[in-house]
Design a protein around this motif. Structure first.
Motif, PDB file in Angstrom:
ATOM      1  N   GLY A  32       0.770  -1.180   0.287  1.00  4.96           N
ATOM      2  CA  GLY A  32       0.531   0.494   0.118  1.00  4.96           C
ATOM      3  C   GLY A  32       0.774   1.232   0.037  1.00  4.96           C
ATOM      4  N   ILE A  33       0.771   2.089  -1.246  1.00  2.00           N
ATOM      5  CA  ILE A  33       0.995   3.547  -0.706  1.00  2.00           C
ATOM      6  C   ILE A  33      -0.222   4.647  -0.326  1.00  2.00           C
ATOM      7  CG2 ILE A  33       2.257   5.039  -1.643  1.00  2.00           C
ATOM      8  CD1 ILE A  33       3.240   3.152  -3.730  1.00  2.00           C
ATOM      9  N   GLY A  34      -0.277   4.947   0.065  1.00  2.00           N
ATOM     10  CA  GLY A  34      -0.810   6.712   0.693  1.00  2.00           C
ATOM     11  C   GLY A  34      -0.953   7.503   0.106  1.00  2.00           C
ATOM     12  N   ASP A  35      -1.996   8.534  -0.005  1.00  2.00           N
ATOM     13  CA  ASP A  35      -1.575   9.812  -1.119  1.00  2.00           C
ATOM     14  C   ASP A  35      -2.550  10.166  -0.979  1.00  2.00           C
ATOM     15  OD1 ASP A  35      -1.495  10.506  -3.798  1.00  2.00           O
ATOM     16  OD2 ASP A  35      -3.425   9.897  -3.946  1.00  2.00           O
ATOM     17  N   HIS A  37      -3.435  13.442  -2.171  1.00  2.00           N
ATOM     18  CA  HIS A  37      -3.058  14.343  -3.441  1.00  2.00           C
ATOM     19  C   HIS A  37      -2.558  15.438  -3.967  1.00  2.00           C
ATOM     20  CE1 HIS A  37      -6.091  10.753  -3.186  1.00  2.00           C
ATOM     21  NE2 HIS A  37      -6.791  11.210  -2.103  1.00  2.00           N
ATOM     22  N   GLY A  38      -2.468  15.765  -5.294  1.00  2.00           N
ATOM     23  CA  GLY A  38      -1.585  16.259  -6.028  1.00  2.00           C
ATOM     24  C   GLY A  38      -0.520  16.963  -5.753  1.00  2.00           C
ATOM     25  N   LEU A  39       0.453  15.701  -4.421  1.00  2.00           N
ATOM     26  CA  LEU A  39       1.813  15.806  -4.361  1.00  2.00           C
ATOM     27  C   LEU A  39       2.848  15.242  -5.613  1.00  2.00           C
ATOM     28  CD1 LEU A  39       1.968  15.388  -0.752  1.00  2.00           C
ATOM     29  CD2 LEU A  39       2.074  17.339  -1.671  1.00  2.00           C
ATOM     30  N   ALA A  40       3.893  16.457  -5.675  1.00  2.00           N
ATOM     31  CA  ALA A  40       5.040  15.439  -6.643  1.00  2.00           C
ATOM     32  C   ALA A  40       4.766  13.982  -6.404  1.00  2.00           C
ATOM     33  CB  ALA A  40       6.315  16.084  -6.469  1.00  2.00           C
ATOM     34  N   GLN A  41       4.237  13.118  -5.102  1.00  2.00           N
ATOM     35  CA  GLN A  41       4.509  11.523  -5.180  1.00  2.00           C
ATOM     36  C   GLN A  41       3.873  10.927  -6.147  1.00  2.00           C
ATOM     37  OE1 GLN A  41       2.850  10.971  -1.232  1.00  2.00           O
ATOM     38  NE2 GLN A  41       1.049   9.957  -1.854  1.00  2.00           N
ATOM     39  N   GLU A  42       2.844  11.216  -7.055  1.00  2.00           N
ATOM     40  CA  GLU A  42       2.454  10.842  -8.170  1.00  2.00           C
ATOM     41  C   GLU A  42       2.547  10.490  -9.031  1.00  2.00           C
ATOM     42  OE1 GLU A  42      -1.248  13.964  -7.930  1.00  2.00           O
ATOM     43  OE2 GLU A  42      -2.290  12.883  -6.211  1.00  2.00           O
ATOM     44  N   SER A  43       4.058  11.546  -9.528  1.00  2.00           N
ATOM     45  CA  SER A  43       4.570  10.440 -10.252  1.00  2.00           C
ATOM     46  C   SER A  43       5.752   9.310 -10.058  1.00  2.00           C
ATOM     47  CB  SER A  43       5.963  11.439 -10.664  1.00  2.00           C
ATOM     48  OG  SER A  43       6.924  11.721  -9.601  1.00  2.00           O
ATOM     49  N   VAL A  44       5.119   8.635  -9.067  1.00  2.00           N
ATOM     50  CA  VAL A  44       6.128   7.556  -8.691  1.00  2.00           C
ATOM     51  C   VAL A  44       4.652   6.464  -9.129  1.00  2.00           C
ATOM     52  CG1 VAL A  44       6.318   5.768  -6.911  1.00  2.00           C
ATOM     53  CG2 VAL A  44       7.490   8.091  -6.445  1.00  2.00           C
ATOM     54  N   TYR A  45       3.186   6.856  -8.718  1.00  2.00           N
ATOM     55  CA  TYR A  45       2.967   5.539  -9.640  1.00  2.00           C
ATOM     56  C   TYR A  45       2.797   5.930 -11.144  1.00  2.00           C
ATOM     57  CZ  TYR A  45       0.032   7.782  -5.327  1.00  2.00           C
ATOM     58  OH  TYR A  45       0.070   8.181  -4.029  1.00  2.00           O
TER      59      TYR A  45
END
Length: 176
Positions: A32-35, A37-45
């Motif tokens: 699991g990866i917590g999200d 929303h709207g952070l740069a971490q979404e590029s990891v997906y």
């Protein structure tokens, strides 16, 4: 050996995020990866589903940013079929947990990245996206109590998807 080495796990080792997440699947069927929303971490997906190891070793993603009523739409889209934008946006706009809707381009890019990865794979090896939000028909919601009742089913809906479609079939899934 120091007392630290005999009494504790080895210290963590820094590594690229994709490598770390994929390594976790060697020990666990669900990661699991917590999200937030709207952070740069979404590029990891996007990086994860674009990595050929993901389709080979994992192949399933359960997301909260998609409503179950649109499962057939996202299935067609990530399989490479032509889907009009007006229809596709129902995937992320007709959801229980987002009022009024998801506007985050990072999450929308995720679906496009799965589609792009799948275009190079035979059907039996494609990545499957499971929409973890329960079904909602906004035309039937007349009160905040009705909406609260649906909000309460968010976790159980996703858990049922994971239990019935992933764990019971000895599969693996990334849960976002």
């Amino acid at each position: 050996m120091t007392s630290y080495e005999t009494n504790h796990s080895p210290p963590p080792v820094a590594q690229p995020a994709v490598d770390g997440v994929l390594a976790a699947f060697q020990a666990c069927p669900l990661v699991g990866i917590g999200d937030h929303h709207g952070l740069a971490q979404e590029s990891v997906y996007v990086d994860l589903v674009s990595d050929p190891r993901f389709a080979r070793d994992v192949r399933n993603v359960v997301v909260e940013f998609g409503g179950a009523a649109s499962q057939h739409i996202v299935d067609r889209y990530v399989a490479g079929e032509s889907v009009r934008y007006e229809e596709l946006r129902k995937v992320w706009s007709e959801v229980v947990g987002w009022v009024p809707t998801v506007l985050d381009l990072g999450l929308i890019r995720f679906y496009a990245a799965v589609r792009a990865a799948n275009l190079h794979l035979p059907p039996e090896q494609r990545i499957r996206v499971w929409l973890g939000e329960p079904e909602i028909d906004w035309t039937k919601i007349k009160s905040s109590e009705e909406l609260r009742a649906l909000l309460g089913s968010r976790d159980t809906h996703a858990a049922r998807i994971i239990s019935d479609n992933i764990l019971s079939k000895d599969k693996k899934a990334l849960v976002i």
